[in-house]
Design a protein around this motif. Structure first.
Motif, mmCIF file in Angstrom:
data_model
loop_
_atom_site.group_PDB
_atom_site.id
_atom_site.type_symbol
_atom_site.label_atom_id
_atom_site.label_comp_id
_atom_site.label_asym_id
_atom_site.label_seq_id
_atom_site.Cartn_x
_atom_site.Cartn_y
_atom_site.Cartn_z
ATOM 1 N N ALA A 51 0.858 -1.196 0.000
ATOM 2 C CA ALA A 51 0.000 0.000 0.000
ATOM 3 C C ALA A 51 0.890 1.239 0.000
ATOM 4 N N GLU A 52 1.911 1.210 -0.885
ATOM 5 C CA GLU A 52 2.916 2.273 -0.857
ATOM 6 C C GLU A 52 2.424 3.608 -1.401
ATOM 7 N N SER A 53 1.334 3.586 -2.178
ATOM 8 C CA SER A 53 0.919 4.826 -2.844
ATOM 9 C C SER A 53 -0.597 4.883 -2.983
ATOM 10 N N GLY A 54 -1.090 6.076 -3.292
ATOM 11 C CA GLY A 54 -2.523 6.229 -3.546
ATOM 12 C C GLY A 54 -2.947 5.369 -4.727
ATOM 13 N N TRP A 55 -2.067 5.263 -5.699
ATOM 14 C CA TRP A 55 -2.337 4.430 -6.875
ATOM 15 C C TRP A 55 -2.578 2.982 -6.459
ATOM 16 N N ARG A 56 -1.718 2.486 -5.598
ATOM 17 C CA ARG A 56 -1.793 1.076 -5.191
ATOM 18 C C ARG A 56 -3.095 0.804 -4.445
ATOM 19 N N THR A 57 -3.477 1.739 -3.579
ATOM 20 C CA THR A 57 -4.722 1.578 -2.818
ATOM 21 C C THR A 57 -5.917 1.547 -3.773
ATOM 22 N N VAL A 128 -1.149 -8.314 -13.326
ATOM 23 C CA VAL A 128 -1.734 -6.977 -13.461
ATOM 24 C C VAL A 128 -0.689 -5.931 -13.098
ATOM 25 N N ASP A 129 -0.708 -4.830 -13.793
ATOM 26 C CA ASP A 129 0.093 -3.646 -13.506
ATOM 27 C C ASP A 129 1.564 -3.783 -13.905
ATOM 28 N N ARG A 130 2.261 -4.799 -13.418
ATOM 29 C CA ARG A 130 3.694 -4.908 -13.719
ATOM 30 C C ARG A 130 4.008 -6.261 -14.363
ATOM 31 N N GLY A 131 5.029 -6.251 -15.222
ATOM 32 C CA GLY A 131 5.414 -7.486 -15.899
ATOM 33 C C GLY A 131 6.517 -8.231 -15.167
ATOM 34 N N ASP A 147 1.703 1.189 -20.509
ATOM 35 C CA ASP A 147 3.004 1.241 -21.179
ATOM 36 C C ASP A 147 3.850 2.261 -20.405
ATOM 37 N N PHE A 148 4.705 1.744 -19.514
ATOM 38 C CA PHE A 148 5.474 2.638 -18.632
ATOM 39 C C PHE A 148 6.521 3.444 -19.398
ATOM 40 N N VAL A 149 7.053 2.874 -20.471
ATOM 41 C CA VAL A 149 8.034 3.624 -21.279
ATOM 42 C C VAL A 149 7.328 4.842 -21.894
ATOM 43 N N ALA A 179 9.211 -2.941 -12.786
ATOM 44 C CA ALA A 179 9.008 -2.580 -14.190
ATOM 45 C C ALA A 179 8.748 -1.079 -14.386
ATOM 46 N N PRO A 180 7.878 -0.449 -13.588
ATOM 47 C CA PRO A 180 7.636 0.979 -13.846
ATOM 48 C C PRO A 180 8.857 1.854 -13.566
ATOM 49 N N ALA A 181 9.702 1.443 -12.626
ATOM 50 C CA ALA A 181 10.909 2.237 -12.347
ATOM 51 C C ALA A 181 11.882 2.119 -13.527
ATOM 52 N N ASP A 183 11.198 1.195 -16.693
ATOM 53 C CA ASP A 183 10.662 1.694 -17.967
ATOM 54 C C ASP A 183 10.414 3.208 -17.959
ATOM 55 N N ARG A 184 9.989 3.736 -16.823
ATOM 56 C CA ARG A 184 9.754 5.188 -16.785
ATOM 57 C C ARG A 184 11.079 5.950 -16.867
ATOM 58 N N LYS A 185 12.122 5.359 -16.328
ATOM 59 C CA LYS A 185 13.455 5.970 -16.423
ATOM 60 C C LYS A 185 13.890 5.988 -17.885
ATOM 61 N N GLU A 207 11.485 4.929 -3.762
ATOM 62 C CA GLU A 207 10.677 3.734 -3.450
ATOM 63 C C GLU A 207 9.173 3.908 -3.603
ATOM 64 N N PHE A 208 8.777 4.838 -4.432
ATOM 65 C CA PHE A 208 7.357 5.067 -4.723
ATOM 66 C C PHE A 208 6.565 5.579 -3.516
ATOM 67 N N THR A 209 7.262 6.030 -2.441
ATOM 68 C CA THR A 209 6.506 6.515 -1.270
ATOM 69 C C THR A 209 6.725 8.019 -1.068
ATOM 70 N N ALA A 236 9.345 12.794 -11.020
ATOM 71 C CA ALA A 236 9.125 11.707 -10.062
ATOM 72 C C ALA A 236 8.371 10.579 -10.761
ATOM 73 N N HIS A 237 8.797 9.334 -10.533
ATOM 74 C CA HIS A 237 8.152 8.191 -11.181
ATOM 75 C C HIS A 237 6.739 7.937 -10.658
ATOM 76 N N ASN A 238 6.353 8.573 -9.555
ATOM 77 C CA ASN A 238 4.920 8.544 -9.192
ATOM 78 C C ASN A 238 4.547 9.820 -8.433
ATOM 79 N N ASP A 239 3.236 10.011 -8.313
ATOM 80 C CA ASP A 239 2.728 11.233 -7.683
ATOM 81 C C ASP A 239 3.112 11.310 -6.213
ATOM 82 N N ILE A 265 3.889 10.951 -12.347
ATOM 83 C CA ILE A 265 3.062 9.948 -13.042
ATOM 84 C C ILE A 265 2.084 9.315 -12.051
ATOM 85 N N ASP A 266 0.896 9.039 -12.488
ATOM 86 C CA ASP A 266 -0.181 8.310 -11.801
ATOM 87 C C ASP A 266 -1.529 8.992 -12.009
ATOM 88 N N GLY A 267 -1.591 10.303 -11.698
ATOM 89 C CA GLY A 267 -2.869 11.001 -11.852
ATOM 90 C C GLY A 267 -3.835 10.757 -10.706
HETATM 91 O O1 AHR Z 1 3.228 -0.107 -10.868
HETATM 92 C C1 AHR Z 1 2.543 1.103 -10.806
HETATM 93 C C2 AHR Z 1 3.219 2.015 -9.842
HETATM 94 O O2 AHR Z 1 3.324 1.420 -8.580
HETATM 95 C C3 AHR Z 1 2.517 3.324 -9.591
HETATM 96 O O3 AHR Z 1 2.918 4.324 -10.433
HETATM 97 C C4 AHR Z 1 3.002 3.633 -8.224
HETATM 98 O O4 AHR Z 1 2.322 4.675 -7.606
HETATM 99 C C5 AHR Z 1 2.871 2.327 -7.609
HETATM 100 O O5 AHR Z 1 3.343 2.166 -6.369
#
Ligand code: AHR
Length: 332
Positions: A51-57, A128-131, A147-149, A179-181, A183-185, A207-209, A236-239, A265-267
């Motif tokens: 539950a590291e981020s609002g996105w994850r929740t 789901v979400d990551r490969g 598509d994180f890239v 994967a998102p770290a 590919d987004r890089k 660490e996405f937090t 930042a790789h996430n919000d 990223i995330d919205g």
């Molecule tokens: O894998 C998606 C990422 O993981 C989101 O961008 C991030 O907020 C989450 O923790």
């Protein structure tokens, strides 16, 4: 494209649609609905990263509510960011003979042995979400992800326009090995290849937090002060990390969004609030409402219907100029 909003309609390529999940209570509603329809209740194990981020929740809620809506019994496991916990959870799901597994893998590497066990037990695994990085892609059924890239590229192109092709950028990366770290890089760096006067002067994992994003940004600002290098922008790789960085920038006596441009990223809704307040400049959407597509895949594979190996969620980019207009319609 300076301050210009690129809005790409959300499209899911592949056979599955995406829709927002509804809030219902998971187990009880689920079993009753299935029983009423007079068929066997499907049991699905969901191994979530944490539950590291609002996105994850938002993703967790989407999966839980969609399971309830469809009358699917969900076994939920929170790995608290640790791959070994996810591997244990998968082992338990296999021992319990669940009908299918939904896995959001924290990192890309290290999944082959447990996925082989699932395959041997004939339990389909929906990513789901990551490969994952596996030599044999029959070890999972399908991957549903953004598509994180492309997200990283959208952020980079927007920022290059905003900076007029010149400036120093500090990058807050996501979880190492995720994967998102990765590919987004890559996407962001690729987009800057045509902009030699934009330099990434700092890059480290937050660490996405939010807490870690703040801590790393504080260190970046101190180092910049010491060396006399000005930081013009943060990517930042996430919000959540961006929101932490914004706090650090403010505490350093600077104005985020003005003295230092912030793109992420995330919205998530708090990102839109920060844009309306003028503190965040831009966010690239990454849709977390993956529950409906995940269970479409579960039901398809159990009914032996064919599935694409990958379904890509296409995301949109929003900047301050539209934040006020769209904030009310954000679903997460
Ligand atoms: O894998 C998606 C990422 O993981 C989101 O961008 C991030 O907020 C989450 O923790």
């Amino acid at each position: 494209m300076r301050n210009k909003i690129l809005i790409v309609a959300a499209v899911l390529t592949g056979a599955m649609g995406l829709a927002a999940g509804k809030c219902e209570s998971a187990e009880s509603t689920g079993q009753t609905a299935a029983t009423e329809r007079g068929r066997k209740t499907i049991t699905v194990g969901f191994s979530q990263i944490g539950a590291e981020s609002g996105w994850r929740t938002a993703e967790t809620e989407s999966v839980r509510s969609e399971a309830a809506r469809r009358g699917i019994r969900l076994k939920f496991s929170d790995a608290q960011q640790r791959q070994e916990n996810q591997i244990k959870a998968l082992g338990a799901f296999i021992a319990q003979k669940v009908d299918a597994i939904i896995l959001a893998p924290v990192v890309e590497a290290g999944w082959e042995p447990i996925l082989k066990q699932a395959k041997a037990a004939r339990i389909p695994v929906i990513l789901v979400d990551r490969g994952v990085n596996v030599s044999d892609d029959s070890l999972y059924t399908t991957l549903i992800a953004s598509d994180f890239v492309a997200e990283g590229k959208m952020a980079g192109e927007w920022l290059a326009g905003k900076l007029d092709g010149k400036g120093n950028v500090a990058e807050l990366q996501g979880t190492p090995g995720a994967a998102p770290a990765i590919d987004r890089k890559k996407g962001f760096a690729d987009s800057l290849k045509n902009h030699p006067n934009i330099r990434i002067v700092k890059s480290q994992s937050g660490e996405f937090t939010r807490a870690k994003g703040k801590e790393v940004m504080e260190a970046f600002l101190k180092a910049a002060q010491g060396s006399g290098t000005k930081i013009n922008a943060v990517y930042a790789h996430n919000d959540d990390m961006a929101l932490g960085a914004i706090q650090a920038i403010e505490e350093a006596g600077l104005k985020p969004g003005t003295d230092i441009i912030v793109v992420s990223i995330d919205g998530i809704k708090p990102a839109f609030e920060a844009m309306v307040a003028g503190k965040l400049n831009c966010t690239v959407e990454c849709n977390p409402l993956l529950g409906p597509a995940a269970f479409d895949a579960v039901e398809a594979v159990l009914a032996r219907r064919p599935l694409p190996k990958k379904s890509v969620v296409r995301d949109r980019i929003f900047d301050q100029s539209v934040a006020k207009d769209v904030i009310g319609s954000r679903e997460y």
